[in-house]
Structure formats: structure tokens, C-alpha cells
Design an enzyme around this catalytic site. Structure first.
Site, mmCIF file in Angstrom:
data_model
loop_
_atom_site.group_PDB
_atom_site.id
_atom_site.type_symbol
_atom_site.label_atom_id
_atom_site.label_comp_id
_atom_site.label_asym_id
_atom_site.label_seq_id
_atom_site.Cartn_x
_atom_site.Cartn_y
_atom_site.Cartn_z
ATOM 1 N N LYS A 126 0.839 -1.200 0.000
ATOM 2 C CA LYS A 126 0.000 0.000 0.000
ATOM 3 C C LYS A 126 0.876 1.253 0.000
ATOM 4 C CE LYS A 126 -3.792 -1.947 2.819
ATOM 5 N NZ LYS A 126 -4.774 -2.487 1.916
ATOM 6 N N GLU A 210 -2.425 7.095 8.131
ATOM 7 C CA GLU A 210 -3.362 7.944 7.378
ATOM 8 C C GLU A 210 -4.214 8.731 8.339
ATOM 9 O OE1 GLU A 210 -5.897 5.606 4.832
ATOM 10 O OE2 GLU A 210 -4.232 5.062 3.511
ATOM 11 N N HIS A 245 -13.983 -3.295 9.107
ATOM 12 C CA HIS A 245 -13.339 -2.893 7.862
ATOM 13 C C HIS A 245 -13.462 -3.946 6.770
ATOM 14 C CE1 HIS A 245 -11.908 0.311 10.321
ATOM 15 N NE2 HIS A 245 -11.162 -0.472 11.050
ATOM 16 N N ARG A 302 -7.072 -7.716 -9.241
ATOM 17 C CA ARG A 302 -7.739 -9.011 -9.451
ATOM 18 C C ARG A 302 -9.223 -8.753 -9.622
ATOM 19 N NH1 ARG A 302 -10.332 -9.057 -4.376
ATOM 20 N NH2 ARG A 302 -9.098 -8.025 -2.782
HETATM 21 P P1 ADP Z 1 -7.878 -3.720 2.998
HETATM 22 O O1 ADP Z 1 -6.656 -3.996 2.187
HETATM 23 O O2 ADP Z 1 -7.897 -4.482 4.241
HETATM 24 O O3 ADP Z 1 -9.117 -3.798 2.165
HETATM 25 P P2 ADP Z 1 -8.201 -0.828 2.901
HETATM 26 O O4 ADP Z 1 -7.083 0.139 2.920
HETATM 27 O O5 ADP Z 1 -8.882 -1.052 1.602
HETATM 28 O O6 ADP Z 1 -7.681 -2.211 3.493
HETATM 29 O O7 ADP Z 1 -9.265 -0.360 3.976
HETATM 30 C C1 ADP Z 1 -10.333 -1.168 4.376
HETATM 31 C C2 ADP Z 1 -11.446 -0.325 4.963
HETATM 32 O O8 ADP Z 1 -10.998 0.424 6.103
HETATM 33 C C3 ADP Z 1 -12.005 0.719 4.028
HETATM 34 O O9 ADP Z 1 -12.979 0.193 3.177
HETATM 35 C C4 ADP Z 1 -12.538 1.772 4.982
HETATM 36 O O10 ADP Z 1 -13.837 1.434 5.440
HETATM 37 C C5 ADP Z 1 -11.590 1.715 6.150
HETATM 38 N N1 ADP Z 1 -10.546 2.753 6.014
HETATM 39 C C6 ADP Z 1 -9.381 2.629 5.361
HETATM 40 N N2 ADP Z 1 -8.662 3.757 5.417
HETATM 41 C C7 ADP Z 1 -9.391 4.636 6.119
HETATM 42 C C8 ADP Z 1 -9.194 6.007 6.543
HETATM 43 N N3 ADP Z 1 -8.104 6.665 6.246
HETATM 44 N N4 ADP Z 1 -10.178 6.599 7.255
HETATM 45 C C9 ADP Z 1 -11.301 5.926 7.574
HETATM 46 N N5 ADP Z 1 -11.533 4.665 7.233
HETATM 47 C C10 ADP Z 1 -10.591 4.002 6.506
HETATM 48 P P1 ADP Z 2 -12.868 -7.737 -2.059
HETATM 49 O O1 ADP Z 2 -11.775 -6.746 -1.793
HETATM 50 O O2 ADP Z 2 -12.777 -8.442 -3.366
HETATM 51 O O3 ADP Z 2 -14.222 -7.232 -1.782
HETATM 52 P P2 ADP Z 2 -12.653 -8.706 0.559
HETATM 53 O O4 ADP Z 2 -12.132 -7.364 0.922
HETATM 54 O O5 ADP Z 2 -13.894 -9.184 1.173
HETATM 55 O O6 ADP Z 2 -12.677 -8.886 -1.023
HETATM 56 O O7 ADP Z 2 -11.583 -9.799 0.847
HETATM 57 C C1 ADP Z 2 -10.504 -9.496 1.628
HETATM 58 C C2 ADP Z 2 -9.364 -10.358 1.219
HETATM 59 O O8 ADP Z 2 -9.653 -11.728 1.451
HETATM 60 C C3 ADP Z 2 -9.091 -10.193 -0.251
HETATM 61 O O9 ADP Z 2 -7.697 -10.201 -0.430
HETATM 62 C C4 ADP Z 2 -9.739 -11.388 -0.852
HETATM 63 O O10 ADP Z 2 -9.052 -11.753 -2.004
HETATM 64 C C5 ADP Z 2 -9.594 -12.419 0.250
HETATM 65 N N1 ADP Z 2 -10.717 -13.372 0.204
HETATM 66 C C6 ADP Z 2 -12.023 -13.090 0.267
HETATM 67 N N2 ADP Z 2 -12.748 -14.202 0.153
HETATM 68 C C7 ADP Z 2 -11.875 -15.235 0.010
HETATM 69 C C8 ADP Z 2 -11.990 -16.644 -0.177
HETATM 70 N N3 ADP Z 2 -13.175 -17.252 -0.285
HETATM 71 N N4 ADP Z 2 -10.876 -17.384 -0.254
HETATM 72 C C9 ADP Z 2 -9.693 -16.799 -0.168
HETATM 73 N N5 ADP Z 2 -9.516 -15.484 -0.004
HETATM 74 C C10 ADP Z 2 -10.579 -14.700 0.067
HETATM 75 MG MG MG Z 3 -9.554 -2.667 0.505
#
Ligand code: ADP
Ligand code: ADP
Ligand code: MG
Length: 714
Positions: A126, A210, A245, A302
């Protein structure tokens, strides 16, 4: 050698799907439609899994733990080589964002259906991704994503940004390795625990910082790029309804999205993709402030779990696009050919316990019903009735995806479809999903990522007692079920009409009554059922038929005798009076072998599906689910065969068997020890008796609900 008649070979003849569950099934579905051959892979836990059955070929890749099978890159590549697959689709999760795996595929001459290893690599961290995006002019949330990982330095940066801040694992995903920090005093401990979690989950504890946005929305853009340099976006998805999250509900389009913001976000997402020479399907996740400002969060290189909502509103098949692009074809459409039609919602149905921190629930899916698929309703699943949700993989049971003309239409249909989804054997989040979708604020599109936490009280309501009429249905079910068992016995006997088969206790001129006691999770309720009368009867099966037939008449003559189509003349249902919760109910009913119960209660027709789950009755009626535990009750046991047996309470491994066949045991004696989820469970004799049979030995794996041994009374 180029001839005007040469035909370029583009689409693959055969692909291997390096995944399992619903996404493997989903990919196979499209491949089949395109005439592309499919190779599934499976671990020892998935020998009979749905994805294995659907594929043209299947290759075993090792033990259940993912690191020994679905994450074992070299085994997957070998399987592709052996089966002659030209390409590998990684699905999501597992190896889908593993640059090394994509690289190894290329090295073996196999096409990786996804972006280049370099593109995966550059979005894998990230922190590195943010540096690239910053250079490409994409707005970022204020924060620090550099190399200095010293605590004092981090704290200084946090103070510059201003609390609250969010700590995130650079290598993170799935909501893990993240902490919200509200003040300097909390910082040290939060950093330590986020690092610990990140190290365990990703083997990498580097962090970024962040500004923590208050009440933001998670809005992501689906993008697609081909190898010829064309790029489009397929609009947005709103994934703001999250717990810890992690996404729970996803919809498209995002409520309240303006055309200007949509095209600004779309442009930013395409710039992000271009900045890394992206190919294939990708998702750029943004966090959107209440003032409409949006910031890059991360890019998932992906197919996304929630891609079906995009498919519903665009009418496209994203897996088809992935295959075409990977095979070298141009994108099937340009930006101006793409449009949004209607509204779509995805609900992730998980085996988990919302009342207990959404902890995964494992077990066998002993009863499983989904709504029928239509042009509005799609069910993506990797399991069938009888399959298990194991500790090894994601506890997703299915994704329910619903389309409507507009958001209101879509949500209404979603609730209707969830009401038709029935799962017995594991705990699920279905009732929770219903609570969210029916919540007034959600319906009014008044939500952000804090929705679930903020509406905690509404979404996790106090349990209320089962209504009297549901207790009545339970009693009626028991009586009808026993009558139908008696009828089955009679049908297989020499003299089916013999009154001796009337094991329901009914004798002419007697007022017979039966008492039941149920626990509904809030308390104990007593129900009493009395036969009020019966029609003429002929042949086996009496007491299990309804009169009058629901199609013909909705009024309720209690004691009527009415001809049923295909039944002997004069055949009629028994009528009952039920007393439950101080209420008197007049009822009659018909029970089918599959547990579907049609009852007339006080003149109203009721339809329910009733499933027995050990000592529980699960009643599905009008979109509601009731679980009633039968405590005791007058009369015979409902399932005489089962009473002598000891049943495994959860899936696990037999550690030790203490009892021997033929051994006399006393109530409370330890019979065997089972290990499940790292905890030992001791199975003791519920009463004095003799061990007649033991079905398992130490070391055996058992499903939940299976008979472990048979205990007889003498
Ligand atoms: P992941 O790789 O686990 O999906 P993300 O960076 O996409 O991590 O963040 C997952 C979730 O966490 C986001 O969908 C959001 O709801 C929350 N989040 C992430 N960054 C922030 C932020 N800076 N402020 C508030 N909520 C956040
Ligand atoms: P997405 O970002 O596609 O909405 P999620 O945030 O729910 O998916 O998934 C979080 C992480 O877990 C992602 O890296 C996703 O690829 C992985 N994941 C979700 N479901 C599965 C599964 N059934 N088997 C393996 N990995 C999964
Ligand atoms: Mg995410």
C-alpha cells in the site's frame, strides 16, 4: 508466412482455475458458456466439492491447509502443465495477488489471467502504491507512507496529521493489521498490536499512517485494460456497509453519486491503472469524505468478490472480459458504449455468528435452500446441501445478488430473496443482513462505513420470544410428523389399515392431549395440543393431510370432510386445538416428506418449512426463522431411532476412545474425547447403558451431527 486467410487463435481451449468455492464455480460457468475447457484443482477437504463436479477435469493438489494446496504455486503450475491448460485463472484471494506466482506461470509458458507481475508488485504494498499514485496526481488521504518505521517518528507524523489517525499494514488486506488511534496516549499500544497482527497475517509488519476520516464512504471503481492500451471504467460500487473494515453489502451504483463525481473518479481510476501499465480487471478503492472529496486507498489487482453487482448494472460478464483480454483480444466495448441500467445489491451470506463478534461458524450444511435464480436474482455459491463449512477456508456460503429497476425495487427484492434463503447446520448472518437492509437509514441511503457500529442497537435487537402461533406450528409439526412416520410403517406392513399402526395415541371417544415444551432462546414455553376431531379416513397417511385443500378454499371448517385430488374419497385432515401462550388456536395441517408444512390456523393459511436439527426444530416461515429446542414433552419421542445415539457436536478429530464395544457404562462416564478448533471436548454417557457400537477410532475426522456411538439401555 502471413496469409490473408490465417485465423489468429485467440481464446484459450482450456484453462485451470487455481481456486475453490463460489469463485471457482463462477469462473467455470463463463468458461463453459464460451466453450473453453476447465480444469479444477482440489485439496483433500474438497474431493466432492461443487467446483470439482462442475469442471471438465480435476486435479488433486494436496492436504486441506491452503499452504499445502491452494497456495502451493508449483503444484498448480504442474497441474496446468499436466492437463494441458494454456492459462490459469487465480480467482480472488489465495495466489491472485502474488507477483511471484504470476511470474512463475509466465516462466512455464502458461498465461496468468490477470495483470503483469510488475503491476501486481507495484500495488502489493500500500505504501509503494501510494507513492506511485501521488506521482500520477491522484489524491491521497493525508498521511505518511515512507520507509522510516521508528515509533517516535511515527508518533510525530501522527501528531502532524492530527488524531484520529489510522495505522495500516503496508502489506495488508482483508481489514487486518489496521488500528484507529484516537490520541497520542493510545499510540504505542496500537502500533504494537497492529504490527503483531500484520506480522502474523502477512509476514511483514511495515506500517503506514493515514488521517482517519470520520463517516466516509467506501466507493471503488471497476476498471478494465487490454494489451493494446485501451482502458475503460465500469462505474462504481459502494461498499460502505462494513464490519471490522470488511465488506458486508455492496451496491451499484453508489447512492447519491453525481455524474461529475463519477466521471472524475473514473478518470482517476484509469490514470491509476495507466500509471502501472495495467492489463485486465482491477479495482481502485477510494475513500470518499462527506463533502464529496475522494482519495485513493488501494488498488486490488484481481477480480473483486463483489464484481457481480457491476455485471448486473452493465449487463456484462467480467470473467468473459478477463479471458478475452488475457487471450490478447481488444476490450469488447469502449467507454461511450457502457451505461448503467438499474440498481444491484450483493449480500454476502457467511457462516458466522453476528451476536458473537461475527466469529466463523463451522459445520455441515444439513439443510440449504436458495431463492430460484431469475433475471433479477443471482446466487453465486460453491456449496450444496450436505457440504461442510470447514475451518480451513473462508466461511462464505453464498453471495446473493439482486437487480431492480431502482434502489427501492432492488432492496425490496433483496429482502424477499433473503427470506427464501434457508440454512441449517451452521450459524449465519442472514437475519443480520435483513436487519441492515430493512433499516430505515439504510433504505434512505443515509449511511457510511460507520453504519453498523452506529446502529448497533437496532441491528442486534434483543431476542424476542417466539410467537404463540409459531409454537403452535411446532406442536402441529410434531404430531403430523409422527403420524406420517406411522403411516410409512403401516404402508410397508402386511395390513396397512390395521388400527394398531395408529401410534398417535388416538382412540375413539377420548380427548387425547399432548404437551410440548420448547426453548426459543429466550425462555421456555409450553404448548398443549388436543385432537378436536377428524374426518373419515381411508388408508395410510391419515393425519397428514389438509382439508380443505388450500387451493380450493381458504375458510376453515374444522371438521369438514373434503375430497382431495388423488386421495381416497372421504379423506380429511385431523383438526386440532392448540393452546400456546394463553392463546387457543384451531388448526389443521398437511406435512410433506420434505418438511414443508401447510397449516390452517384460525382460518389463515400458513406455509412453513420445518427442519429437525438434533433436538432443535428450525421453522422457516414468511421470511422469519425460529429455532426451538424441544425440552421434553408428553408422548413418544419423535425420532425413536435417534434416541440411543451419541452425536458429534462439531466437526473435529477423535483424540481418544475410552469406551469399548459391549462395555457397560454409568451416566457421566467419559466415552471419548474429540478435538475441534484446538479445544478438547469430552463426550460422556448421558445415562447408564451398554455401548453397542463405536463408529470411529482415535485419529478419525468426524463431521458434526454424525453418530459417534450407540448406547443401549441394558
Ligand atoms: P484492505 O486492504 O484491508 O481492504 P483498505 O485500505 O482497503 O484495506 O481499507 C479497508 C477499509 O478500512 C475501508 O474500506 C474503509 O472502510 C476503512 N478505512 C481505510 N482507510 C481509512 C481512513 N483513512 N479513514 C477511515 N476509514 C478508513
Ligand atoms: P474484495 O476486496 O474483493 O471485496 P474482501 O475485501 O472481502 O474482497 O476480501 C478481503 C481479502 O480476502 C481479499 O484479499 C480477498 O481476495 C480475500 N478473500 C475473500 N474471500 C476469500 C476466499 N473465499 N478465499 C480466499 N480469499 C478470500
Ligand atoms: Mg480494501
Amino acid at each position: 508466412m502471413n496469409s490473408v486467410f490465417s485465423v489468429a487463435k485467440l481464446m484459450f481451449d482450456k484453462i485451470l482455475i487455481a481456486n475453490r468455492g463460489e469463485i471457482a464455480c463462477r469462473i467455470i460457468h463463463t468458461a463453459k458458456r464460451l466453450g473453453v475447457g476447465t480444469v479444477a484443482v482440489y485439496s483433500e477437504a474438497d474431493v466432492n466439492a461443487r467446483h470439482v463436479n462442475l469442471a471438465d477435469e480435476a486435479v488433486a493438489i494436496g492436504p486441506a491447509p491452503a499452504r499445502d494446496s491452494y497456495l502451493a504455486a508449483e503444484k498448480l503450475i504442474r497441474a496446468a502443465e499436466r492437463s494441458g491448460a494454456e492459462a490459469i485463472h487465480p480467482g480472488y484471494g489465495f495466489l491472485s495477488e502474488n507477483a511471484g506466482f504470476a511470474e512463475a506461470c509466465g516462466g512455464a509458458g502458461i498465461t496468468f489471467i490477470g495483470p503483469s507481475p510488475r503491476a501486481i508488485e507495484s500495488m502489493g504494498s500500500k505504501s509503494a502504491a501510494k507513492t506511485i499514485m501521488q506521482q500520477a496526481g491522484i489524491p491521497l488521504v493525508p498521511g505518511y507512507h515512507g520507509d522510516n518505521q521508528e515509533e517516535a517518528f511515527f508518533l510525530g507524523e501522527a501528531e502532524k496529521i492530527g488524531f484520529p489517525v489510522m495505522l495500516k499494514a503496508s502489506a495488508g488486506g482483508g481489514g487486518r493489521g489496521m488500528r484507529v488511534v484516537n490520541s497520542a496516549a493510545e499510540f504505542s499500544e496500537a502500533l504494537r498490536s497492529a504490527k503483531r497482527e500484520a506480522l502474523g497475517a502477512f509476514n511483514d509488519d511495515r506500517m503506514l499512517l493515514e488521517k482517519y476520516l470520520e463517516q466516509p464512504r467506501h466507493i471503488e471503481i471497476q476498471i478494465f485494460c487490454d494489451q493494446q492500451g485501451n482502458a475503460v471504467h465500469l462505474f462504481e460500487r459502494d461498499c460502505s456497509i462494513q464490519r471490522r473494515h470488511q465488506k458486508v453489502l455492496e451496491e451499484a451504483s453508489a447512492p447519491g453519486m453525481t455524474d461529475e463525481t463519477r466521471s472524475a473518479m473514473g478518470d482517476a481510476a484509469i490514470s491509476a491503472a495507466r500509471a502501472i501499465d495495467y492489463t485486465g480487471a482491477g479495482t481502485v478503492e477510494f475513500i470518499v469524505n462527506s463533502d464529496g472529496a475522494f482519495y485513493f486507498m488501494e488498488m486490488n489487482t484481481r477480480l473483486q468478490v463483489e464484481h457481480p453487482v457491476t455485471e448486473f448494472i452493465t449487463g456484462l460478464d467480467l470473467v468473459e472480459w478477463q479471458l478475452r483480454v488475457a487471450a490478447g483480444e481488444r476490450l469488447p466495448a469502449s467507454q461511450d458504449q457502457l451505461a448503467i441500467n438499474g440498481h444491484a445489491l450483493e449480500a454476502r451470506i457467511y457462516a458466522e455468528d453476528p451476536d458473537n463478534g461475527f466469529l466463523p461458524s463451522t459445520g455441515s450444511l444439513r439443510h440449504l435452500r436458495f431463492p430460484a435464480e431469475t433475471s433479477n436474482v443471482r446466487v453465486d455459491t460453491g456449496v450444496r446441501e450436505g457440504d461442510s463449512i470447514s475451518v480451513h477456508y473462508d466461511p462464505l456460503i453464498a453471495k446473493l445478488i439482486v437487480w431492480g429497476n431502482d434502489r427501492g425495487d432492488c432492496l425490496r427484492r433483496a429482502l424477499e430473496s433473503l427470506g427464501r434463503t434457508q440454512v441449517v447446520g451452521v450459524m449465519t448472518n442472514i437475519d443480520f443482513l435483513v436487519s441492515v437492509i430493512s433499516h430505515e437509514a439504510y433504505r434512505a441511503a443515509d449511511f457510511d462505513t460507520g453504519f453498523i457500529e452506529r446502529h448497533n442497537v437496532d441491528l442486534f435487537p434483543e431476542k424476542t420470544p417466539a410467537p404463540s402461533d409459531v409454537l403452535g406450528l411446532a406442536a402441529l409439526y410434531h404430531v403430523l410428523r409422527r403420524a406420517s412416520l406411522a403411516a410409512q410403517k403401516a404402508a410397508s406392513s402386511a395390513d396397512p389399515t390395521s388400527p394398531w399402526w395408529a401410534t398417535d395415541g388416538w382412540r375413539p371417544n377420548l380427548v387425547e392431549e399432548e404437551r410440548f415444551s420448547f426453548h426459543d432462546g429466550t425462555g421456555e414455553s409450553k404448548v398443549c395440543i388436543i385432537r378436536a376431531g377428524r374426518g373419515n379416513h381411508a388408508g395410510a397417511g391419515r393425519g397428514t393431510d389438509l382439508s380443505p385443500s388450500p387451493a380450493e378454499n381458504n375458510s376453515t371448517p374444522l371438521l369438514s370432510s373434503h375430497n382431495m385430488p388423488g386421495q381416497a374419497p372421504g379423506y380429511a385432515a385431523d383438526a386440532y386445538i392448540i393452546r400456546a401462550g394463553g392463546q387457543l388456536i384451531y388448526a389443521s395441517g398437511r406435512l410433506e416428506a420434505d418438511g414443508s408444512l401447510t397449516a390452517i390456523m384460525d382460518g389463515t393459511q400458513r406455509r412453513a418449512d420445518v427442519v429437525e436439527d438434533h433436538d432443535h426444530l428450525v421453522i422457516f416461515e414468511a421470511g422469519n426463522t425460529f429455532r426451538l429446542k424441544r425440552l421434553s414433552g408428553g408422548g413418544d419421542s419423535i425420532d425413536e431411532e435417534a434416541t440411543g445415539n451419541l452425536i458429534s457436536p462439531m466437526p473435529g478429530t477423535i483424540i481418544e476412545v475410552m469406551a469399548g464395544e459391549g462395555q457397560q457404562v454409568r451416566k457421566g462416564d467419559t466415552l471419548l474425547v474429540l478435538e475441534a478448533m484446538k479445544i478438547e471436548h469430552t463426550i460422556v454417557a448421558p445415562r447408564d447403558g451398554t455401548v453397542q457400537a463405536i463408529h470411529y477410532r482415535a485419529g478419525d475426522m468426524v463431521e458434526d451431527g454424525v453418530e459417534l456411538l450407540v448406547l443401549t439401555d441394558k
